[in-house]
Design an enzyme around this catalytic site. Structure first.
Site, PDB file in Angstrom:
ATOM      1  N   TYR A 306     -16.747  77.651  62.351  1.00  0.00           N
ATOM      2  CA  TYR A 306     -17.232  78.685  61.436  1.00  0.00           C
ATOM      3  C   TYR A 306     -18.461  78.129  60.717  1.00  0.00           C
ATOM      4  O   TYR A 306     -18.394  77.054  60.119  1.00  0.00           O
ATOM      5  CB  TYR A 306     -16.163  79.037  60.411  1.00  0.00           C
ATOM      6  CG  TYR A 306     -14.890  79.580  61.009  1.00  0.00           C
ATOM      7  CD1 TYR A 306     -14.689  80.948  61.156  1.00  0.00           C
ATOM      8  CD2 TYR A 306     -13.883  78.721  61.440  1.00  0.00           C
ATOM      9  CE1 TYR A 306     -13.521  81.456  61.709  1.00  0.00           C
ATOM     10  CE2 TYR A 306     -12.706  79.215  61.995  1.00  0.00           C
ATOM     11  CZ  TYR A 306     -12.535  80.578  62.129  1.00  0.00           C
ATOM     12  OH  TYR A 306     -11.378  81.067  62.683  1.00  0.00           O
ATOM     13  N   HIS A 317     -16.211  85.803  62.066  1.00  0.00           N
ATOM     14  CA  HIS A 317     -15.881  85.441  63.441  1.00  0.00           C
ATOM     15  C   HIS A 317     -16.306  83.995  63.693  1.00  0.00           C
ATOM     16  O   HIS A 317     -17.369  83.582  63.260  1.00  0.00           O
ATOM     17  CB  HIS A 317     -16.640  86.383  64.370  1.00  0.00           C
ATOM     18  CG  HIS A 317     -16.282  86.231  65.810  1.00  0.00           C
ATOM     19  ND1 HIS A 317     -15.040  86.567  66.301  1.00  0.00           N
ATOM     20  CD2 HIS A 317     -17.002  85.781  66.855  1.00  0.00           C
ATOM     21  CE1 HIS A 317     -15.011  86.319  67.600  1.00  0.00           C
ATOM     22  NE2 HIS A 317     -16.188  85.846  67.961  1.00  0.00           N
ATOM     23  N   LYS A 348     -17.170  84.028  72.109  1.00  0.00           N
ATOM     24  CA  LYS A 348     -17.668  82.787  71.541  1.00  0.00           C
ATOM     25  C   LYS A 348     -18.534  82.090  72.581  1.00  0.00           C
ATOM     26  O   LYS A 348     -18.557  82.485  73.739  1.00  0.00           O
ATOM     27  CB  LYS A 348     -16.503  81.874  71.133  1.00  0.00           C
ATOM     28  CG  LYS A 348     -15.555  82.533  70.139  1.00  0.00           C
ATOM     29  CD  LYS A 348     -14.456  81.594  69.700  1.00  0.00           C
ATOM     30  CE  LYS A 348     -13.289  82.355  69.096  1.00  0.00           C
ATOM     31  NZ  LYS A 348     -13.645  83.160  67.919  1.00  0.00           N
TER      32      LYS A 348
END
Lengths: 370, 370
Positions: A306, A317, A348
């Protein structure tokens, strides 16, 4: 039309140059004629543009048709399938050998220089630099790094692209499908820096308990998890605890100053071996960059990250999945495919942290459709 | 309330039995009182139902509170986090040791017998049998198989469930989150059987070319891929070609009868080593079951499978991802997590084909939320 294979190139005259190079970007001009790489000649045979080439090698066959070329050592199946696939997608491309002075790779890996759609070898732009490998090949981390860096240098001997080309690993699987993976060196940076007083903790067998944590340890800096409710102790993973101890932000209950750091590292090595030290280095580097690493276990990775944590109640996210590996790691393409596919599925980006004694190389891989 | 840890159980009297066993399913009755497993006592301490237990072991502490119990060898962190997580989900459960006569596992792995919600140890049903491991543990293939089989036997000494309980591997990661994986022995069966005449083929370095294939080879039986268009040669992977040759449905151009089979296997071993033989065994077993295996490369697996292929123009969704492994393989939970997560994301079921000399054990793993 006379086309002769000399063991290195397939050579043709003026007509061949006009037909294949000038109008369709095969080969390169030589002495008024054209020199085709064997893979280019194989593709022309496959398309039916030429039936066969003459074999002028000592002891060679008289002629070589498509099947004979593909079955010969001059044309690798892997190169052919990648060449064909990119042609099918509307690209002109040229096989090149990487500059041995710029790479650590010495096994003569063929790369393809792929021009933007509508451009060709006579233009000045490169869209992709593509390294083609079989799914059964092994891929050194250093090779991927060199591929990314060479693309970033942009130019080669004959092309001085204004935009840097994209570095691509093209993997040919056993059913001859091609998977394209874009290779890049990502910039990893975030803004998560929160201050809190040093904490006292208790070492358990595979984690660390902070009985009386300041609120910002977990709720803002996002270290550890509450055991249950908001006022419960915070449990830290060993790597979180070791990073905090290394920054003098955690001491172990009953340990003399500095000793706690060592105890946590020893425990980490006991349960995880060398991997613990690599993961700790990567963990600390991410924290230094303002990025919060949390476990990536549910994604089969070391960490998810993060970048900008203000509060755990509002996390946003996570952007990267990070896999920590030794710097001299050798990849199996199937594993790359697995990681990249999974990361894509959870929106991701897959990042490999290649960890040497005093250096971390970050490489990101993403699925690409040229 | 007197509660005493004797090194094995925490023992309490009638009041403790009434409060903890009768009304909330902790422990088991003993001599009118109750015997709690250490992990159960730790959970009662964690919840604040009891403050501490007396330590009656020679040389033991006077009392053990939650942190002392969790820090002691009597309670593993892994067991505690799984026990707590399942209690948080509203289940009653009991720790058991697997019957050593029924398993090949001899390292005293703790399992939990989990009762259906609303039921307890005094009832006759089991919902789950849960093996709890750390993400840092290694998990033998044989252990997973035994777990699945023991669950299928359904009963244990005291419970004779009508429905078979579900076998579950619960993995505790370094941040103490629990991931549940359902372990099963799947039935693998399909209906894909199409007849076609034997073909003649040419062996390339990592695939096989069938210049003049009968249409049903690819279009119905779904072997290989067309090189390009519908009337092009079909290319087969080495494992497809070896399976066909083993069934006398493929001969190599120029090879004497039976010799082609050997040539293809030799080439397979040359490019893939022992893995080739394992993959061929699994490939052939799937074909025998009427299931079509195609490459699983894009999913990082060995095969994806189609159960009922009538025509390649109308394939339907592939159901399984198959990873081929040696029968004595030892899993790392992180790899299991990766495979299962990916399969779930593409709506397939992850199957491990554990390949021994003369036997294949199929195990499927799926993410579960109890």
């Amino acid at each position: 039309m006379d086309l002769t294979f000399d063991g290195d190139h397939v050579l043709g005259g003026t007509e061949a140059r006009e037909r294949f190079y000038d109008s369709r970007g095969y080969g390169s001009p030589r002495d008024g004629g054209v020199a085709l790489a064997p893979v280019e000649a194989a593709h022309l045979c496959f398309r039916g543009d030429i039936a066969s080439v003459d074999d002028s090698r000592p002891g060679g066959a008289d002629t070589l048709d498509f099947e004979a070329l593909l079955g010969s050592a001059a044309v690798s199946e892997v190169d052919f399938f990648v060449y064909k696939e990119l042609r099918d997608r509307g690209f002109y491309l040229s096989p090149v050998r990487p500059d041995p002075e710029q790479t650590t790779d010495d096994d003569n890996l063929v790369e393809f220089v792929v021009y933007p759609r509508g451009k060709g070898p006579w233009d000045d732009e490169i869209a992709y630099r593509v390294a083609a490998v079989s799914e059964r090949a092994t891929v050194d981390a250093a090779m991927l790094r060199d591929l990314a860096r060479e693309a970033q240098r942009g130019a080669d001997d004959t092309h001085t692209a204004t935009d840097n080309p994209t570095a691509v690993l093209a993997v040919v699987d056993e059913e001859s499908e091609v998977t394209y993976l874009e290779v890049d060196e990502p910039t990893i940076t975030g803004s998560t820096y929160h201050e809190f007083p040093a904490v006292t903790a208790r070492l358990l067998s595979d984690r660390v308990l902070v009985p009386d944590p300041p609120e910002s340890l977990h709720e803002r800096a996002f270290y550890g998890q509450r055991l249950d409710r908001d006022d419960d102790p915070v449990q830290l993973s060993l790597v979180e605890a070791a990073s905090l101890a290394g920054d003098d932000l955690l001491t172990l209950d009953g340990a003399v100053s500095g000793d706690g750091d060592q105890q946590i590292r020893d425990r980490g090595r006991a349960v995880e071996g060398d991997r613990f030290d690599r993961r700790l280095r990567v963990y600390s580097a991410l924290r230094t960059a303002g990025v919060v690493p949390k476990t990536g276990f549910k994604f089969g990775a070391d960490f998810r990250t993060y970048a900008d944590v203000e509060s755990v109640d509002n996390l946003g996210h996570s952007e990267f999945l990070v896999r920590v590996l030794p710097g001299d790691h050798t990849f199996v393409p199937r594993d790359l495919s697995l990681d990249v596919r999974l990361a894509h599925g959870v929106r991701k980006r897959m990042v490999f942290a290649l960890t040497d004694e005093d250096d971390i190389t970050w490489l990101s891989l993403e699925r690409l459709t040229p």
